[in-house]
Every structure is written in structure tokens, then in C-alpha cells.
Design a protein around this motif. Structure first.
Motif, PDB file in Angstrom:
ATOM      1  N   ASP A   1     -25.842  52.585 -47.992  1.00 19.18           N
ATOM      2  CA  ASP A   1     -25.606  53.737 -47.120  1.00 19.18           C
ATOM      3  C   ASP A   1     -25.486  55.055 -47.877  1.00 19.18           C
ATOM      4  N   SER A   2     -25.733  55.047 -49.204  1.00 20.09           N
ATOM      5  CA  SER A   2     -25.810  56.323 -49.915  1.00 20.09           C
ATOM      6  C   SER A   2     -27.135  57.023 -49.610  1.00 20.09           C
ATOM      7  N   PHE A   3     -28.100  56.273 -49.045  1.00 17.11           N
ATOM      8  CA  PHE A   3     -29.331  56.884 -48.555  1.00 17.11           C
ATOM      9  C   PHE A   3     -29.060  57.457 -47.167  1.00 17.11           C
ATOM     10  N   GLU A   4     -29.707  58.574 -46.859  1.00 21.17           N
ATOM     11  CA  GLU A   4     -29.533  59.170 -45.542  1.00 21.17           C
ATOM     12  C   GLU A   4     -29.924  58.164 -44.468  1.00 21.17           C
ATOM     13  N   HIS A   5     -29.102  58.069 -43.418  1.00 19.01           N
ATOM     14  CA  HIS A   5     -29.391  57.150 -42.318  1.00 19.01           C
ATOM     15  C   HIS A   5     -28.895  57.737 -41.008  1.00 19.01           C
ATOM     16  N   GLU A   6     -29.473  57.225 -39.911  1.00 23.78           N
ATOM     17  CA  GLU A   6     -29.101  57.670 -38.567  1.00 23.78           C
ATOM     18  C   GLU A   6     -29.421  56.571 -37.577  1.00 23.78           C
ATOM     19  N   VAL A   7     -28.839  56.695 -36.378  1.00 27.56           N
ATOM     20  CA  VAL A   7     -29.066  55.711 -35.318  1.00 27.56           C
ATOM     21  C   VAL A   7     -29.400  56.463 -34.034  1.00 27.56           C
ATOM     22  N   VAL A   8     -30.426  55.978 -33.323  1.00 24.22           N
ATOM     23  CA  VAL A   8     -30.802  56.529 -32.019  1.00 24.22           C
ATOM     24  C   VAL A   8     -30.771  55.389 -31.011  1.00 24.22           C
ATOM     25  N   HIS A   9     -29.988  55.568 -29.940  1.00 19.31           N
ATOM     26  CA  HIS A   9     -29.814  54.502 -28.945  1.00 19.31           C
ATOM     27  C   HIS A   9     -30.377  54.968 -27.606  1.00 19.31           C
ATOM     28  N   VAL A  10     -31.543  54.428 -27.225  1.00 15.64           N
ATOM     29  CA  VAL A  10     -32.152  54.765 -25.941  1.00 15.64           C
ATOM     30  C   VAL A  10     -32.125  53.567 -24.988  1.00 15.64           C
ATOM     31  N   GLY A  11     -31.379  52.531 -25.355  1.00 13.11           N
ATOM     32  CA  GLY A  11     -31.262  51.340 -24.516  1.00 13.11           C
ATOM     33  C   GLY A  11     -30.315  51.563 -23.347  1.00 13.11           C
ATOM     34  N   ASN A  12     -30.022  50.487 -22.626  1.00 13.25           N
ATOM     35  CA  ASN A  12     -29.196  50.569 -21.421  1.00 13.25           C
ATOM     36  C   ASN A  12     -27.788  50.013 -21.570  1.00 13.25           C
ATOM     37  N   ALA A  13     -27.539  49.253 -22.625  1.00 18.83           N
ATOM     38  CA  ALA A  13     -26.230  48.616 -22.805  1.00 18.83           C
ATOM     39  C   ALA A  13     -25.600  49.098 -24.102  1.00 18.83           C
ATOM     40  N   PRO A  14     -24.274  49.126 -24.177  1.00 19.01           N
ATOM     41  CA  PRO A  14     -23.634  49.508 -25.440  1.00 19.01           C
ATOM     42  C   PRO A  14     -24.073  48.592 -26.575  1.00 19.01           C
ATOM     43  N   ARG A  15     -24.388  49.178 -27.719  1.00 16.16           N
ATOM     44  CA  ARG A  15     -24.711  48.390 -28.914  1.00 16.16           C
ATOM     45  C   ARG A  15     -23.390  48.002 -29.578  1.00 16.16           C
ATOM     46  N   VAL A  16     -23.237  46.729 -29.860  1.00 19.37           N
ATOM     47  CA  VAL A  16     -22.038  46.239 -30.548  1.00 19.37           C
ATOM     48  C   VAL A  16     -22.513  45.488 -31.787  1.00 19.37           C
ATOM     49  N   VAL A  17     -21.976  45.894 -32.959  1.00 24.58           N
ATOM     50  CA  VAL A  17     -22.354  45.244 -34.210  1.00 24.58           C
ATOM     51  C   VAL A  17     -21.110  44.863 -34.996  1.00 24.58           C
ATOM     52  N   LEU A  18     -21.231  43.782 -35.753  1.00 28.28           N
ATOM     53  CA  LEU A  18     -20.245  43.448 -36.772  1.00 28.28           C
ATOM     54  C   LEU A  18     -20.625  44.283 -37.992  1.00 28.28           C
ATOM     55  N   TYR A  19     -19.672  45.041 -38.518  1.00 18.97           N
ATOM     56  CA  TYR A  19     -19.907  45.952 -39.637  1.00 18.97           C
ATOM     57  C   TYR A  19     -19.075  45.476 -40.812  1.00 18.97           C
ATOM     58  N   ALA A  20     -19.698  45.322 -41.983  1.00 17.34           N
ATOM     59  CA  ALA A  20     -18.965  44.888 -43.174  1.00 17.34           C
ATOM     60  C   ALA A  20     -19.430  45.686 -44.382  1.00 17.34           C
ATOM     61  N   VAL A  21     -18.484  46.030 -45.245  1.00 12.56           N
ATOM     62  CA  VAL A  21     -18.786  46.708 -46.498  1.00 12.56           C
ATOM     63  C   VAL A  21     -18.773  45.659 -47.600  1.00 12.56           C
ATOM     64  N   LEU A  22     -19.888  45.565 -48.333  1.00 14.30           N
ATOM     65  CA  LEU A  22     -20.085  44.521 -49.330  1.00 14.30           C
ATOM     66  C   LEU A  22     -20.158  45.097 -50.742  1.00 14.30           C
ATOM     67  N   HIS A  23     -19.817  44.274 -51.713  1.00 13.30           N
ATOM     68  CA  HIS A  23     -19.989  44.631 -53.120  1.00 13.30           C
ATOM     69  C   HIS A  23     -21.479  44.724 -53.422  1.00 13.30           C
ATOM     70  N   HIS A  24     -21.892  45.757 -54.133  1.00 10.97           N
ATOM     71  CA  HIS A  24     -23.305  45.909 -54.495  1.00 10.97           C
ATOM     72  C   HIS A  24     -23.629  44.917 -55.614  1.00 10.97           C
ATOM     73  N   PRO A  25     -24.560  43.980 -55.396  1.00 10.80           N
ATOM     74  CA  PRO A  25     -24.816  42.921 -56.379  1.00 10.80           C
ATOM     75  C   PRO A  25     -25.342  43.432 -57.718  1.00 10.80           C
ATOM     76  N   GLU A  26     -25.925  44.609 -57.766  1.00 10.53           N
ATOM     77  CA  GLU A  26     -26.426  45.142 -59.031  1.00 10.53           C
ATOM     78  C   GLU A  26     -25.313  45.636 -59.931  1.00 10.53           C
ATOM     79  N   LEU A  27     -24.058  45.603 -59.442  1.00  9.98           N
ATOM     80  CA  LEU A  27     -22.924  46.067 -60.229  1.00  9.98           C
ATOM     81  C   LEU A  27     -22.187  44.905 -60.912  1.00  9.98           C
ATOM     82  N   GLY A  28     -22.751  43.715 -60.842  1.00 12.63           N
ATOM     83  CA  GLY A  28     -22.111  42.564 -61.474  1.00 12.63           C
ATOM     84  C   GLY A  28     -21.110  41.900 -60.546  1.00 12.63           C
TER      85      GLY A  28
END
Length: 93
Positions: A60-87
Motif C-alpha cells: 500500500d505504499s503504492f498509490e491506490h484507490e477504490v471505486v464502488h458502483v455496485g448495489n451492496a455494501p462491500r465488506v472485506v477482511l483487512y489484514a496488515v502483513l509482514h513484507h516477506p522481502e524484509l526477512g
């Protein structure tokens, strides 16, 4: 922080404006639980869509955005993970 897990909800018609995370030392995982139809998600120059049973993982250090044109609320499980390139993560406790 790494290890954070939560549920996020986004209402139909919403647009999460372009933004970046605070560090490139983590990855973000989003797993769609419901309402992913009609949701587009951009990371850098790549537009993505959610798929049933598939997680989306991105730096998520890259620019990102979300556009929701659907009909129902979007529900996601969100988790912050260790970056594997850091050992191997150091776990205190």
C-alpha cells in the motif's frame, strides 16, 4: 501495525480517493466477504477486481484507490502483513 486485522465496509457509490500507505515495510491483504460486485480497485497503474474466495495482497505504499458502483455494501477482511522481502519478522513477547 503488522498483525492488525479488521473488517472494512464501503457503501455503494463511494470513491476512496487516491492515497498511499505510510511505509513500504508491510503488505495489505483484503479478502472479500460480500458486496464485491461493481467494485474496482487500483494499485499504481493496475485496476483490479475482487473475486469470490480470493484474497488481494498489495504494497500500500503504492498509490491506490477504490471505486464502488455496485448495489451492496462491500465488506472485506483487512489484514496488515509482514513484507516477506524484509526477512523473518521479530516477535516480542
Amino acid at each position: 501495525p503488522q498483525g492488525q486485522v479488521t473488517i472494512l465496509r464501503l457503501r455503494p457509490g463511494a470513491h476512496v480517493l487516491p492515497h498511499v500507505g505510510v511505509t513500504n515495510q508491510r503488505l495489505v491483504l483484503q479478502f472479500p466477504l460480500s458486496g464485491w460486485e461493481g467494485v474496482r480497485f487500483r494499485v499504481a497503474d493496475e485496476w483490479r477486481t475482487y473475486h469470490r474466495g480470493s484474497a488481494m495482497v498489495f504494497d500500500d505504499s503504492f498509490e491506490h484507490e477504490v471505486v464502488h458502483v455496485g448495489n451492496a455494501p462491500r465488506v472485506v477482511l483487512y489484514a496488515v502483513l509482514h513484507h516477506p522481502e524484509l526477512g523473518t519478522p521479530i516477535i516480542n513477547g
